[in-house]
Every structure is written in C-alpha cells, then in structure tokens.
Design an enzyme around this catalytic site. Structure first.
Site, PDB file in Angstrom:
ATOM      1  N   HIS A  83       0.847  -1.199   0.000  1.00 17.45           N
ATOM      2  CA  HIS A  83       0.000   0.000   0.000  1.00 17.45           C
ATOM      3  C   HIS A  83       0.882   1.249   0.000  1.00 17.45           C
ATOM      4  CE1 HIS A  83      -2.939   2.824   2.166  1.00 17.45           C
ATOM      5  NE2 HIS A  83      -3.289   2.752   0.918  1.00 17.45           N
ATOM      6  N   CYS A 102      -0.169   0.213   9.722  1.00 14.88           N
ATOM      7  CA  CYS A 102      -0.463   1.566   9.253  1.00 14.88           C
ATOM      8  C   CYS A 102      -1.905   1.713   8.806  1.00 14.88           C
ATOM      9  CB  CYS A 102       0.463   1.953   8.102  1.00 14.88           C
ATOM     10  SG  CYS A 102       2.124   2.169   8.675  1.00 14.88           S
ATOM     11  N   HIS A 103      -2.303   0.895   7.836  1.00 13.04           N
ATOM     12  CA  HIS A 103      -3.650   1.053   7.308  1.00 13.04           C
ATOM     13  C   HIS A 103      -4.428  -0.252   7.325  1.00 13.04           C
ATOM     14  CE1 HIS A 103      -1.372   4.462   5.350  1.00 13.04           C
ATOM     15  NE2 HIS A 103      -2.159   5.014   6.226  1.00 13.04           N
ATOM     16  N   GLY A 104      -3.955  -1.210   8.105  1.00 14.23           N
ATOM     17  CA  GLY A 104      -4.740  -2.409   8.376  1.00 14.23           C
ATOM     18  C   GLY A 104      -4.774  -3.461   7.280  1.00 14.23           C
TER      19      GLY A 104
END
Lengths: 138, 687
Positions: A83, A102-104
């Site tokens: 990502h 960070c963003h799962g």
C-alpha cells in the site's frame, strides 16, 4: 541521481543461513535496505495457504508459485506493505501471516493480500537455495 | 514595477547610481507611490505577512544549516545538539519549525481570500497561477524540511510520500529509485533532500518577485472587486499600506510567538523525537497538518494510482480556476450564492483535514469519499454553474462609493473564527502511540507547566539520584553531558559538583599511543555513558525489547487528547502529555492482571502502557532510594521526581524559553498597539 556505485555494490546478493530458524519462527534480514521476512512455516500454515480458492484472492497467485518447490516450508517475502510502504508485523492478523499496522492490510501465510487497502501481494525477492539450509537473496 | 519611473533622488551620489541602475526609482514606484485601493481590509495584509515569513524561514534556515549534519547516522543528534548547545539554538529551531506551520497558515488565508474576492479573475490569471506555483514549491520544501531531523515520522513520512510515485505505470519503480538514490529511503535520500530544501526557498523567492511584478502590473484586487478609476479610489502604498501591513505582521507575530515560546511541540508529532528506525513503523503515519486535506483525498480513493492522481489534481485544479469560474462579478460580497458555497468549501477543507489525521477505517473512509466529491464538485460543478445561474447583486460604480455604503464586518469576524477553529482542528495531531489500548494517564500538577513554569530544583536533584540508582542500569541518557548539571535552568549544581559527579563514572576513551582503548574517570564534557554498547546488546539482555534512551522520552511519548480538549490545550498551554504518561507508566504496574487481558511470559501488566504488556519489570518500590532532604521515599514521589528530571533532560532550556517568551510578548503587545495607533493616524482622513 540514480544509486551510486557504492550503493549498488552494497546491494549485492547476500547469503542467509536458515539452520537456526525453528519451525513456526521467522527472521527479518535487511537486503538493499529493505526488510526481508524468512518464515519457517508450520504444516498448518502451509495447508491454510494452499486450501484457499486462488480465484477469490485480490491478487490471485498460488502458494506454489511463491515458494521454491522442495522447500515449501520456507516463505521469503519483502516485508514492505504494497500500500504505502510500511512494514507489516509477522504472526499477526486473521490469516496466520502478516498485519500492517499503518492502514490495516492483512496478508496470509503465503504473504498474499487478503484484506485491507493494499493492492498486491508481498513481493518475493529473487533468491535461490544454495544448500538445504542456506539461501542467497539477490 | 509599474513602468519607468520619473523619480529622481536628491543626493548626487544616488543620482549617479540612478542614471546607471534605476533601482531606487523602481523601489520608489513599487513600494512608495504605488497606488493601492483604499478599501482593502486586513485580509490583504497576508501578502506582507507571507513575505516576512519567507524571509524569516530563509534567515533561520541558513543559520540552522551551519550547525546541521545531513547524514543518516548523525542528523537526529545534530538537531538535538543545535537545541541544546548552540547559542539560542532552541529558539532558531522553534522559529523554523513553527515558522513552517505559520507560513502555511498564512498561505491558506491568502489563498482563501483570493478565492472569496475573485482575485484570480481577468486580468490577474497569471498572478494567480504564479501563486499556485509558489504553493507547490512550498509543499515540496516543507515536506523535505520535515525529513531532515530524521526522526521516525520524518523517515516514514518520506517513505510513504516517495512511494506515491510508485503508482505511476511502467516507470513508477524507477522514479522512486531515482528519488531515493538507493533501494530504500536512506542516507542518499537525506542528502538530496537537504540540498533541495536549501535550494527551493530561493526558487520560491524568485517566483515571489514575479508574483509581485504581476500584481503591480494588474493592480491589486479589492473587497468590492471594482477597479480603481480615479485618484480618490487609491492611497499611496507608503505610508498607508506599509503601516497597515506592519500592524498585520505585528498581530501575526503574537500568534507565531505563542507557538515558539509556549507551544513549540503543539503542531509536531511526538514520534519525531524517536530517531529514525527502518525496521519499525509507527502505528499511525500522519503528515504535517498542512498536507492533511490532500492526504485525506489520497486515502479516500481505493485505487492507488487514482488516489495519487486525485491528490495532485486537487492542487492542479486551482490553475484552471480563472476559467472554471467565468462569473463577471469578482467579489463574493455581491454574489449571494457563491458566498454560501465558499463557506461550505472552507468547511469541507477543514473536515478533510480532520479526516486526514484519522485512521482510514469505517465511517472515516465513507466521509472522506463524500468530502472528496464535494471538494472537486466545488471547482468543477458549482463554480461553472453559478456563473450561469446566479444573479449577483449590483456592484458599486467605484471604490469611493463602496466605502460610503460600508458593510460586511460580520463576514470578517465569522471568517476569523472559522479559520482559527479550522487551524486548531487539523492542528493537533499528538500521536496516539501511548494511547492505543491504554487508559489515559491522570493529569499532574507539574512545577514546569504553564507560562511561568520552572523546574523544581529539589525534584531535579532527587530525580537524578533515582535515575542514577535505578533507571541507569538499563536506560541510557546519551544526549545529556555532566556539564549540563551545572547549567542555568538545571538541577542547580556548581561546576565543581558536576565535575565530581562526572569523575565517579568510567568513560571509555582512546585509542592511546599503543592503539588500545582505555578507561578514565569522567570529565564534565563527557556524556552519560549508556549501559549497553549498542542496541542489539540492549535487546539481547532484556528479552528482546531494548530499553529506550531516556534523554528525550518525555517528548517522545504522548497520548491523544481528543476533541475538544486539544483546542482548550492550545489556550491553556497544556503540553505535559509526555510527563503525565511517563509518570503514569512508572506507577501503573499491577500484580493482579484484570480478566480478559493475557500477558505473555516475561512481560508485566501495566495499566497505562499501550497493549498493557510491558517488558520492563516494576522498576520502583517504596524505600528503594534514600532521599537526604526528607522527601517521602514513596513510588509516587520517585515517579514525580524522575519525571521532572527527564523533562529537564528532554528540554534543558525550557526556563530560558518561557522567560524570553514573556519579554517578547510584552514587547510585541506594545509594538502592536503603537502600530495600530500610527495606522489610525495615517489613515485618519482616508476612510
């Protein structure tokens, strides 16, 4: 502005001894400044990675294509979330694989993206087995 | 800059120069006699404020660069040494770091003012586009500057932002390698960012000259959006505009000084006081507040490439604004619908900024998508449509006529409130590192809190004792030298006492003539020796978790205060999240693990530690350290003393900062009043 000669030289292939890594453990080595996860997968992890319906994955790839045949227990992936480049944590998340804080994004025991915003699987770096307990990355 | 000048200096030497280089005439015609519309309001002073900030950033930046070392292993330390050892280094650093935020705050006001009053419309299109170019250059400069301290957020911010370019098809990976100068963010990246961070401000200055040139050709827009027609519509730049700008700058300086002297870390991220570590990602990577709306747009688009395109188009769309909004009436003062949509747009931007700081989950993602659509709809649908359907109110014939029918005071005050609220809303991004899964630490009354806060000397001395007898077995204090113990604003030891304290330590030195390393007693110039030779040794000796260096721990730890506390904090100057957290963790050990929490082997339960499982065993128990001054030998007292001591190690010049702050405020308030009354006098017969 491309990498200078010393940076390129420092990015030469490295050899990693796998014999101290017990089953179910994993180690993190740095190659070209990138963290490389080397997981000694358990039977359960391998079975889980192979049982999944490949067509249902966001980035379809079989587990067989991501490991070297004859060395199925070893998973070698670049530990950089596809990502935005964070480092996922091993042995976390719902898929017995990696979890990016960070963003799962969640990756399975084959390093394939299963859930979250990342678009692709964790890349497999170029590597080969020099002997049964030693690999060369690069 | 408005054509050839007929100005002749009176002094013969200046006349001689003027015949060869008419620079005095240029200045005279541009900044003295230059006619400026007499109805300009205070929103127009932001041009001067921005010029001032650019000068300030260049000046402080050049001096900082004299002391800074652009190397991955040394950068973090060199910044800390600037703050600790360089004369007024803490001031320079705060001015530069807060200055960046203030610069962006001013530029956003300046841009929104242009948007509201239609300053981009014919004949000022090129002026506007030059402004967008300056803004883009500022964003690049700000981003690269944030990387230079080489803390965790610097490193990971650089990683995330440079990775954006990997979304480019085919060339993505090569572009990223080119940006990095290696295979990941590393020393070559830091070096080139430093070089470019030094270069770009001068490019900005160059484009600012073009911007001002274009402004002085087209003439300034004004709140009524009608061009000056007669002499009566304008006043000369000097003294009218200069004194008004001076007053604007003085007021702006008050806000700036509030940050520099009292809230220097309010807009920063606690994680950036942890040195960069390529092996550990911070839980939330958040850019500086001024990029947040664009970061929110990036994240709300699920496709990576589309997200990157969306983010960049959000800025590029501004270039086309003069043609998207084809309405003939300039000022939104006379456009009832455009005025409402403008304020909706401002709210959308603020909310996007808020979302940019939140984790991209659940409702935040949906809200982000809706607001992204709103953002683009404003430029691509609302403005073109309004130009066709809106019926503007009649515009006054001239500026003089507009002044006679004065109105619109309310708008200004609403705007002030909204912009201030917005800045605060997106402003506070204290990291959630200490917050996740933990109970919020209780507040304490620290002697060093508030605008007149001072360290309690006794607490500092007792804290040093606790550190030496307990903490120093595992934790280093590597940024603190023994000489610091004798410095003003510290524990109040004499030079001789500090030297005696130092001599109790064994310091490794060498090599000697035989080429061997040897040990000698410490000197005042030596730093506190670390208990472990390197991080790996520390990790190995402590069950896999390296005890962090404590020099900066009270600034490197924080917890989220949540809405609306962080807004109140701005006014109450509350900034002791770090000390509160450290003191809470020291006292948060409990033998009985609550139900539903499982603590792994070799870890201990701590109520306030994120995740509750801490590797450090309970460090303090009653009576462990003997105090000579009769203070109670309890854990609560130990925690308080050692936290006070660690606050001092993190910020040894805090007392000087707050003392100078008071002096600066007294000066600035008097200066602002003087400017205000001078301005009133100058403008007395112009209103």
């Amino acid at each position: 502005m491309n990498p200078d000669a010393s940076t390129i030289a420092a990015g030469a292939p490295i050899e990693v001894d796998l014999s101290p890594v017990a089953e179910g453990q994993d180690i993190k080595v740095f190659w070209r400044g990138k963290p490389i996860y080397i997981s000694h997968r358990t039977k359960k992890q391998i079975d889980e990675a192979r049982a999944v319906n490949v067509a249902s994955l966001p980035d379809p790839q079989t587990d067989e294509a991501r490991v070297k045949s004859g060395h199925e227990q070893w998973l070698v992936v670049i530990g950089i979330c596809t990502h935005l480049g964070c480092i996922p944590i091993a042995h976390e998340g719902n898929y017995d694989g990696f979890f990016c804080p960070c963003h799962g994004s969640q990756y399975d025991s084959s390093g394939r993206i299963r859930q979250g915003p990342a678009p692709a699987n964790l890349p497999v770096p170029p590597y080969q087995f020099v002997s049964d307990t030693k690999i060369q990355i690069g | 800059m408005s054509g050839p000048s007929d100005y002749q200096p009176s002094h013969p030497a200046l006349q001689w120069i003027e015949r060869r280089l008419p620079i005095i005439g240029l200045i005279h015609s541009s900044f003295v006699v230059y006619p400026t519309p007499r109805n300009l309001n205070y929103w127009w002073t932001f041009g001067a404020i921005l010029s001032f900030m650019l000068g300030m950033q260049i000046l402080t930046g050049v001096i900082l660069a004299m002391h800074y070392t652009p190397h991955a292993d040394l950068a973090f330390k060199s910044v800390e040494l600037i703050v600790r050892d360089v004369n007024y280094g803490w001031l320079l650093r705060n001015m530069h770091a807060c200055g960046a935020s203030m610069f962006f705050f001013a530029v956003y006001v300046h841009m929104l003012r242009g948007l509201y009053y239609g300053s981009y419309k014919e004949p000022r299109e090129v002026l506007w586009i030059l402004g967008v170019i300056i803004y883009l250059l500022m964003m690049a400069t700000g981003f690269m500057g944030y990387v230079l301290p080489w803390g965790q957020m610097s490193f990971w911010g650089a990683t995330v932002i440079t990775n954006l370019f990997s979304a480019v098809p085919y060339f993505g990976e090569s572009i990223v390698t080119l940006l990095w100068g290696g295979y990941s963010v590393g020393n070559p990246t830091l070096n080139r960012f430093f070089s470019l961070h030094y270069l770009l401000p001068f490019l900005i200055a160059g484009v600012v000259v073009l911007h001002v040139w274009a402004l002085h050709v087209a003439g300034q827009n004004n709140p009524d959006g009608v061009e000056p027609k007669t002499e009566k519509d304008t006043v000369p730049f000097t003294p009218h505009a200069t004194i008004k700008d001076g007053f604007g700058v003085a007021c702006f300086l008050l806000l700036y000084a509030w940050f520099i002297f009292y809230m220097p870390n309010y807009l920063g991220d606690a994680d950036n006081y942890i040195p960069a570590n390529p092996g550990v990602t911070p839980p939330h990577i958040v850019p500086e507040w001024y990029y947040l709306p664009f970061y929110a747009i990036l994240r709300s688009i699920p496709n990576k490439l589309a997200g990157v395109i969306g983010m960049f188009s959000a800025i590029i769309v501004l270039v086309f604004l003069p043609w998207l909004d084809s309405a003939k009436t300039r000022s939104s003062k006379y456009r009832p619908l455009a005025k409402q949509f403008f304020w909706i747009f401002v709210v959308v931007c603020i909310l996007l900024g808020y979302l940019g700081a939140q984790p991209p989950e659940g409702i935040y993602v949906v809200a982000g998508r809706v607001l992204t659509v709103c953002y683009f709809a404003y430029f691509l649908i609302v403005l073109p449509l309004l130009a066709r359907i809106e019926k503007p109110r009649p515009v006054p014939n001239s500026i003089s006529e507009a002044i006679l029918a004065k109105s619109g005071k309310a708008v200004a005050s609403i705007a002030v409130a909204l912009v201030a609220a917005g800045a605060l809303l997106v402003g506070t991004l204290q990291d959630a590192r200490a917050e996740e899964g933990g109970t919020k630490p209780p507040g304490n009354s620290w002697s060093f809190a508030g605008p007149f806060g001072k360290y309690d000397r006794g607490a500092l001395q007792r804290g040093l004792k606790v550190y030496k007898e307990v903490c120093s077995n595992c934790h280093g204090l590597s940024y603190v030298a023994f000489r610091n113990l004798a410095e003003a604003g510290g524990p109040g030891y004499s030079t001789a006492q500090a030297a005696a304290f130092a001599s109790e330590y064994k310091i490794k030195d060498g090599p000697n003539d035989a080429g061997d390393m040897f040990e000698r007693p410490g000197r005042p110039a030596d730093y506190f020796p670390s208990p472990f030779p390197n991080e790996q040794a520390a990790r190995a000796a402590n069950g896999g978790a390296a005890p962090p260096d404590l020099s900066l721990i009270t600034k490197a730890r924080s917890y989220g205060r949540g809405f609306p506390m962080f807004i109140i904090d701005f006014f109450s100057q509350y900034q002791e999240q770090g000390p509160d957290y450290v003191s809470a963790v020291l006292q948060g050990f409990e033998d009985k693990v609550p139900e539903g929490v499982s603590i792994p082997e070799g870890s201990y339960y701590n109520k306030y530690f994120p995740g509750h499982a801490i590797k450090m065993p309970k460090p303090l128990s009653d009576g462990q350290v003997t105090y000579d001054d009769g203070s109670p030998a309890t854990v609560a007292q130990y925690a308080k003393d050692v936290t006070t001591f660690l606050m001092w190690t993190a910020e040894p010049h805090m007392e000087a900062r707050k003392r100078l702050g008071l002096q600066v405020f007294v000066f600035l308030i008097i200066f602002a009043f003087l400017m205000y009354f001078t301005k009133k006098k100058v403008w007395a017969d112009s209103h």
